[in-house]
Motif scaffolding. Structure first.
Motif, PDB file in Angstrom:
ATOM      1  N   VAL A   1     -12.779 -42.624  33.359  1.00  0.00           N
ATOM      2  CA  VAL A   1     -13.913 -43.101  32.565  1.00  0.00           C
ATOM      3  C   VAL A   1     -14.120 -42.138  31.403  1.00  0.00           C
ATOM      4  O   VAL A   1     -13.647 -41.000  31.422  1.00  0.00           O
ATOM      5  CB  VAL A   1     -15.218 -43.208  33.395  1.00  0.00           C
ATOM      6  CG1 VAL A   1     -15.099 -44.256  34.485  1.00  0.00           C
ATOM      7  CG2 VAL A   1     -15.633 -41.858  33.976  1.00  0.00           C
ATOM      8  N   ILE A   2     -14.853 -42.609  30.410  1.00  0.00           N
ATOM      9  CA  ILE A   2     -15.209 -41.768  29.266  1.00  0.00           C
ATOM     10  C   ILE A   2     -16.711 -41.539  29.333  1.00  0.00           C
ATOM     11  O   ILE A   2     -17.500 -42.485  29.248  1.00  0.00           O
ATOM     12  CB  ILE A   2     -14.799 -42.430  27.939  1.00  0.00           C
ATOM     13  CG1 ILE A   2     -13.283 -42.690  27.952  1.00  0.00           C
ATOM     14  CG2 ILE A   2     -15.198 -41.554  26.757  1.00  0.00           C
ATOM     15  CD1 ILE A   2     -12.815 -43.637  26.877  1.00  0.00           C
ATOM     16  N   VAL A   3     -17.079 -40.302  29.534  1.00  0.00           N
ATOM     17  CA  VAL A   3     -18.484 -39.932  29.676  1.00  0.00           C
ATOM     18  C   VAL A   3     -19.126 -39.883  28.288  1.00  0.00           C
ATOM     19  O   VAL A   3     -18.527 -39.374  27.333  1.00  0.00           O
ATOM     20  CB  VAL A   3     -18.610 -38.562  30.382  1.00  0.00           C
ATOM     21  CG1 VAL A   3     -20.053 -38.124  30.492  1.00  0.00           C
ATOM     22  CG2 VAL A   3     -17.937 -38.610  31.760  1.00  0.00           C
ATOM     23  N   ALA A   4     -20.342 -40.416  28.184  1.00  0.00           N
ATOM     24  CA  ALA A   4     -21.071 -40.370  26.912  1.00  0.00           C
ATOM     25  C   ALA A   4     -21.186 -38.915  26.451  1.00  0.00           C
ATOM     26  O   ALA A   4     -21.387 -38.005  27.261  1.00  0.00           O
ATOM     27  CB  ALA A   4     -22.454 -40.987  27.079  1.00  0.00           C
ATOM     28  N   ASP A   5     -21.038 -38.723  25.136  1.00  0.00           N
ATOM     29  CA  ASP A   5     -21.056 -37.369  24.559  1.00  0.00           C
ATOM     30  C   ASP A   5     -22.243 -36.541  25.033  1.00  0.00           C
ATOM     31  O   ASP A   5     -22.098 -35.370  25.370  1.00  0.00           O
ATOM     32  CB  ASP A   5     -21.083 -37.431  23.027  1.00  0.00           C
ATOM     33  CG  ASP A   5     -19.754 -37.826  22.424  1.00  0.00           C
ATOM     34  OD1 ASP A   5     -18.717 -37.667  23.095  1.00  0.00           O
ATOM     35  OD2 ASP A   5     -19.748 -38.291  21.275  1.00  0.00           O
ATOM     36  N   ASP A   6     -23.437 -37.145  25.051  1.00  0.00           N
ATOM     37  CA  ASP A   6     -24.635 -36.391  25.413  1.00  0.00           C
ATOM     38  C   ASP A   6     -24.697 -36.031  26.895  1.00  0.00           C
ATOM     39  O   ASP A   6     -25.498 -35.200  27.300  1.00  0.00           O
ATOM     40  CB  ASP A   6     -25.904 -37.127  24.977  1.00  0.00           C
ATOM     41  CG  ASP A   6     -26.037 -38.512  25.557  1.00  0.00           C
ATOM     42  OD1 ASP A   6     -25.018 -39.156  25.870  1.00  0.00           O
ATOM     43  OD2 ASP A   6     -27.185 -38.980  25.697  1.00  0.00           O
ATOM     44  N   TRP A   7     -23.843 -36.628  27.708  1.00  0.00           N
ATOM     45  CA  TRP A   7     -23.789 -36.331  29.135  1.00  0.00           C
ATOM     46  C   TRP A   7     -22.632 -35.408  29.512  1.00  0.00           C
ATOM     47  O   TRP A   7     -22.686 -34.717  30.529  1.00  0.00           O
ATOM     48  CB  TRP A   7     -23.684 -37.624  29.946  1.00  0.00           C
ATOM     49  CG  TRP A   7     -25.005 -38.260  30.141  1.00  0.00           C
ATOM     50  CD1 TRP A   7     -25.532 -39.318  29.460  1.00  0.00           C
ATOM     51  CD2 TRP A   7     -25.999 -37.854  31.077  1.00  0.00           C
ATOM     52  NE1 TRP A   7     -26.783 -39.591  29.910  1.00  0.00           N
ATOM     53  CE2 TRP A   7     -27.101 -38.709  30.904  1.00  0.00           C
ATOM     54  CE3 TRP A   7     -26.068 -36.848  32.039  1.00  0.00           C
ATOM     55  CZ2 TRP A   7     -28.258 -38.583  31.670  1.00  0.00           C
ATOM     56  CZ3 TRP A   7     -27.216 -36.723  32.798  1.00  0.00           C
ATOM     57  CH2 TRP A   7     -28.295 -37.590  32.605  1.00  0.00           C
ATOM     58  N   PHE A   8     -21.591 -35.408  28.735  1.00  0.00           N
ATOM     59  CA  PHE A   8     -20.365 -34.698  29.110  1.00  0.00           C
ATOM     60  C   PHE A   8     -20.629 -33.223  29.443  1.00  0.00           C
ATOM     61  O   PHE A   8     -20.175 -32.709  30.465  1.00  0.00           O
ATOM     62  CB  PHE A   8     -19.311 -34.830  28.018  1.00  0.00           C
ATOM     63  CG  PHE A   8     -17.979 -34.263  28.400  1.00  0.00           C
ATOM     64  CD1 PHE A   8     -17.169 -34.909  29.311  1.00  0.00           C
ATOM     65  CD2 PHE A   8     -17.537 -33.068  27.850  1.00  0.00           C
ATOM     66  CE1 PHE A   8     -15.927 -34.384  29.682  1.00  0.00           C
ATOM     67  CE2 PHE A   8     -16.302 -32.540  28.204  1.00  0.00           C
ATOM     68  CZ  PHE A   8     -15.501 -33.194  29.124  1.00  0.00           C
ATOM     69  N   GLY A   9     -21.350 -32.526  28.623  1.00  0.00           N
ATOM     70  CA  GLY A   9     -21.626 -31.108  28.830  1.00  0.00           C
ATOM     71  C   GLY A   9     -22.573 -30.826  29.978  1.00  0.00           C
ATOM     72  O   GLY A   9     -22.687 -29.685  30.429  1.00  0.00           O
ATOM     73  N   LYS A  10     -23.252 -31.848  30.469  1.00  0.00           N
ATOM     74  CA  LYS A  10     -24.188 -31.677  31.580  1.00  0.00           C
ATOM     75  C   LYS A  10     -23.496 -31.779  32.939  1.00  0.00           C
ATOM     76  O   LYS A  10     -24.092 -31.435  33.960  1.00  0.00           O
ATOM     77  CB  LYS A  10     -25.298 -32.731  31.503  1.00  0.00           C
ATOM     78  CG  LYS A  10     -26.147 -32.621  30.253  1.00  0.00           C
ATOM     79  CD  LYS A  10     -27.157 -33.738  30.202  1.00  0.00           C
ATOM     80  CE  LYS A  10     -27.926 -33.721  28.900  1.00  0.00           C
ATOM     81  NZ  LYS A  10     -28.888 -34.836  28.812  1.00  0.00           N
ATOM     82  N   LEU A  11     -22.272 -32.267  32.956  1.00  0.00           N
ATOM     83  CA  LEU A  11     -21.540 -32.422  34.215  1.00  0.00           C
ATOM     84  C   LEU A  11     -20.843 -31.121  34.585  1.00  0.00           C
ATOM     85  O   LEU A  11     -20.495 -30.330  33.713  1.00  0.00           O
ATOM     86  CB  LEU A  11     -20.489 -33.527  34.081  1.00  0.00           C
ATOM     87  CG  LEU A  11     -20.987 -34.924  33.755  1.00  0.00           C
ATOM     88  CD1 LEU A  11     -19.814 -35.893  33.674  1.00  0.00           C
ATOM     89  CD2 LEU A  11     -22.000 -35.401  34.777  1.00  0.00           C
ATOM     90  N   PRO A  12     -20.615 -30.914  35.875  1.00  0.00           N
ATOM     91  CA  PRO A  12     -19.803 -29.749  36.271  1.00  0.00           C
ATOM     92  C   PRO A  12     -18.426 -29.860  35.622  1.00  0.00           C
ATOM     93  O   PRO A  12     -17.926 -30.960  35.386  1.00  0.00           O
ATOM     94  CB  PRO A  12     -19.703 -29.888  37.790  1.00  0.00           C
ATOM     95  CG  PRO A  12     -20.833 -30.779  38.182  1.00  0.00           C
ATOM     96  CD  PRO A  12     -21.071 -31.693  37.020  1.00  0.00           C
ATOM     97  N   ASP A  13     -17.822 -28.739  35.327  1.00  0.00           N
ATOM     98  CA  ASP A  13     -16.497 -28.732  34.711  1.00  0.00           C
ATOM     99  C   ASP A  13     -15.471 -29.405  35.608  1.00  0.00           C
ATOM    100  O   ASP A  13     -15.548 -29.316  36.843  1.00  0.00           O
ATOM    101  CB  ASP A  13     -16.043 -27.298  34.421  1.00  0.00           C
ATOM    102  CG  ASP A  13     -16.848 -26.640  33.320  1.00  0.00           C
ATOM    103  OD1 ASP A  13     -17.477 -27.358  32.520  1.00  0.00           O
ATOM    104  OD2 ASP A  13     -16.838 -25.400  33.266  1.00  0.00           O
ATOM    105  N   ALA A  14     -14.501 -30.052  34.985  1.00  0.00           N
ATOM    106  CA  ALA A  14     -13.392 -30.648  35.719  1.00  0.00           C
ATOM    107  C   ALA A  14     -12.507 -29.534  36.272  1.00  0.00           C
ATOM    108  O   ALA A  14     -12.334 -28.489  35.640  1.00  0.00           O
ATOM    109  CB  ALA A  14     -12.574 -31.553  34.805  1.00  0.00           C
ATOM    110  N   SER A  15     -11.935 -29.791  37.438  1.00  0.00           N
ATOM    111  CA  SER A  15     -10.991 -28.828  38.018  1.00  0.00           C
ATOM    112  C   SER A  15      -9.687 -28.871  37.220  1.00  0.00           C
ATOM    113  O   SER A  15      -9.434 -29.804  36.455  1.00  0.00           O
ATOM    114  CB  SER A  15     -10.711 -29.170  39.481  1.00  0.00           C
ATOM    115  OG  SER A  15      -9.994 -30.391  39.569  1.00  0.00           O
TER     116      SER A  15
END
Length: 109
Positions: free
Chosen positions: A49-63
């Protein structure tokens, strides 16, 4: 909590989810075309999926494993993630993701 899925045509589907739910399972429950072939084992990219720009930085980092698997995803973007690797938390209420046009669930007819 609410999660928004935007399909390839721009249609929006809202889903109700609980903290601890897996984003892939929530998407599948509302009919999004995410196959999730490997069932969350980070061995495919069919839940990309493509996370909305304003949400991407709020998620835990990808492994590192997730980042490596995204190299195989069709239509990958800077904000791409594997939905099987996103466990929802209360802080993610309103999370918005786009389903890439290349997504196709072979299980659906």
């Amino acid at each position: 909590m609410t999660v928004r899925f935007i399909d390839a045509r721009g249609g929006v589907t809202e889903a109700t989810a609980e903290a601890g739910d897996n984003l892939l399972r929530v998407a599948q429950a509302v009919g999004m075309p995410l196959e999730g072939t490997c069932e969350g084992q980070i061995a495919c990219s069919t839940c990309h999926v493509i996370v909305a720009d304003d949400w991407f930085g709020k998620l835990p980092d990808a492994s590192e494993e997730e980042e490596d698997m995204l190299d195989f995803a069709a239509g990958v973007k800077r904000c791409s993630r594997l939905s099987c690797q996103i466990e929802l938390t209360p802080e993610m209420d309103g999370l918005t993701v786009t389903i890439p046009i290349e997504s196709y669930d072979m299980r659906r007819k």
